[in-house]
Design a protein around this motif. Sequence first.
Motif, PDB file in Angstrom:
ATOM      1  N   LEU A 345     -81.577 -51.614 -13.230  1.00  0.00           N
ATOM      2  CA  LEU A 345     -80.264 -51.319 -13.808  1.00  0.00           C
ATOM      3  C   LEU A 345     -79.701 -52.599 -14.408  1.00  0.00           C
ATOM      4  O   LEU A 345     -79.547 -53.602 -13.704  1.00  0.00           O
ATOM      5  N   ALA A 354     -82.967 -50.635  -8.573  1.00  0.00           N
ATOM      6  CA  ALA A 354     -82.141 -49.487  -8.192  1.00  0.00           C
ATOM      7  C   ALA A 354     -83.014 -48.257  -8.000  1.00  0.00           C
ATOM      8  O   ALA A 354     -84.183 -48.215  -8.409  1.00  0.00           O
ATOM      9  N   VAL A 356     -82.725 -43.849  -8.190  1.00  0.00           N
ATOM     10  CA  VAL A 356     -81.956 -42.652  -8.519  1.00  0.00           C
ATOM     11  C   VAL A 356     -81.922 -41.773  -7.269  1.00  0.00           C
ATOM     12  O   VAL A 356     -82.929 -41.184  -6.876  1.00  0.00           O
ATOM     13  N   LYS A 357     -80.771 -41.681  -6.623  1.00  0.00           N
ATOM     14  CA  LYS A 357     -80.651 -40.943  -5.369  1.00  0.00           C
ATOM     15  C   LYS A 357     -80.417 -39.446  -5.585  1.00  0.00           C
ATOM     16  O   LYS A 357     -80.805 -38.626  -4.765  1.00  0.00           O
ATOM     17  N   VAL A 385     -75.624 -38.681 -12.563  1.00  0.00           N
ATOM     18  CA  VAL A 385     -76.585 -39.302 -11.655  1.00  0.00           C
ATOM     19  C   VAL A 385     -75.852 -40.097 -10.587  1.00  0.00           C
ATOM     20  O   VAL A 385     -74.721 -40.561 -10.796  1.00  0.00           O
ATOM     21  N   ILE A 387     -76.751 -43.411  -8.206  1.00  0.00           N
ATOM     22  CA  ILE A 387     -77.708 -44.513  -8.169  1.00  0.00           C
ATOM     23  C   ILE A 387     -77.350 -45.464  -7.032  1.00  0.00           C
ATOM     24  O   ILE A 387     -76.166 -45.771  -6.804  1.00  0.00           O
ATOM     25  N   ARG A 388     -78.364 -45.927  -6.312  1.00  0.00           N
ATOM     26  CA  ARG A 388     -78.193 -46.939  -5.272  1.00  0.00           C
ATOM     27  C   ARG A 388     -78.859 -48.220  -5.750  1.00  0.00           C
ATOM     28  O   ARG A 388     -80.045 -48.218  -6.100  1.00  0.00           O
ATOM     29  N   THR A 389     -78.101 -49.312  -5.802  1.00  0.00           N
ATOM     30  CA  THR A 389     -78.639 -50.584  -6.276  1.00  0.00           C
ATOM     31  C   THR A 389     -79.020 -51.487  -5.108  1.00  0.00           C
ATOM     32  O   THR A 389     -78.467 -51.382  -4.010  1.00  0.00           O
ATOM     33  N   LEU A 409     -80.562 -48.008 -17.723  1.00  0.00           N
ATOM     34  CA  LEU A 409     -81.659 -47.967 -16.767  1.00  0.00           C
ATOM     35  C   LEU A 409     -82.951 -48.289 -17.509  1.00  0.00           C
ATOM     36  O   LEU A 409     -83.195 -47.777 -18.596  1.00  0.00           O
TER      37      LEU A 409
END
Length: 444
Positions: A345, A354, A356-357, A385, A387-389, A409
């Motif tokens: 990201l 990151a 994509v959760k 979306v 997202i977890r970084t 992304l």
Amino acid sequence: MSTITTEELSETTLLRFATAGSVDDGKSTLVGRLLHDSKSVLTDQLEAVERVSASRGQEAPDLALLTDGLRAEREQGITIDVAYRYFATPRRRFILADTPGHVQYTRNMVTGASTAELTVILVDARNGVVEQTRRHAAIAALLRVPHVVLAVNKMDLVGYEEKVFAAIAEEFTAYATELGVPEVTAIPISALVGDNVVDASANMDWYGGPTVLEHLETVPVAHDLSHCHARLPVQYVIRPQSADHPDYRGYAGQIAAGSFHVGEQVTVLPSGRSTKISGIDLLGEPVDVAWTTQSVTLLLEDDIDISRGDLIVPSKDAPPTTQDIEATVCHVADAPLTVGHRVLLKHGTRTVKAIVKDIPSRLTLDDLSLHPHPGQLVANDIGRVKIRTAEPLPVDSYSDSRRTGSFILIDPNDGTTLTAGMVGESFASPEPVKDESEDDGWDF
């Protein structure tokens, strides 16, 4: 048209605008007509277009050739890349992005419109509003382009009928209003003939509004971002090896929004360390204040660990840092974006790992309904979306800042841009579904 003096140019405002529409709606012809009739084409450029047009057996110059510069574009008769053109009238300067209409190149439309203050969306009067028209309207709404012009083109092919124009304008305006577009100006034109592009049409006396150029010259443009949240993404740390300045340490970057002044208390994110600005260098000279779009070097009172990708902000106006980002995105890659996708990201000058959760929804362009939890987004899809970084990021809402509220992304394997995202932007979303999946073992 009279010659524009340097003094007149310095007093005009700048408008960044983009064109969009389906294939063969006449975008490149419109741009060519705009440049030609506003006397913004050099003689040798026009002569080159006339030669190519004559070699094809065309009696009149094909003005689309003024923008379709790639060989593949000329051969296929479609716009592929974003073509940027710069021109001016006595009233305003313009930066124009002529974007592709083919669905395959929607990603280029996102690029062209991302910095635009106005988007001209063309519609063929014979076809009316089609899927690509709706897609471009949705992208303009998501990118928060302040002004949208609906140019109903090829009116000469429908007998300049007012009812045809009125029906298309009504349908598009209703759709754009649902998307949240703040302003739509509809103009009936014929780019090929020149009706209502630069000069008013004698064939449509029922229309009393502005021509395309008149609207471009008079639409209000607000460039003053000095009162926005001040943000400086650090691009480079300057440590010159100089006997005159042995302890010099400066933090260079382009101010994304707002203004900074000497003596101001600032915070460095994501570390959260605070200090004061002891000096500002602009083009090698010290200044007391610097503002949006200026590239500067900030000098700080305290020795803080700062590197490329950090964000310097006023301490009293610091955005929150987070590892969980929810955003609306336009997927631009051929490969799909899926739940569990590992990506990079890029936000400002910082790039982090990151995951994509979740993909809570995908937008259906026909009726603006939401398809819940599609599992993936394919090329040109617009969706939500989560997202977890791997590291915390200081992000603004896109509604507050188009610069620090956006991200892309990237595929970590080959560097391909996958998705363009806008933090916090949303159409009405379905109720979130609780994630009951097992721990995936990732440590962020």
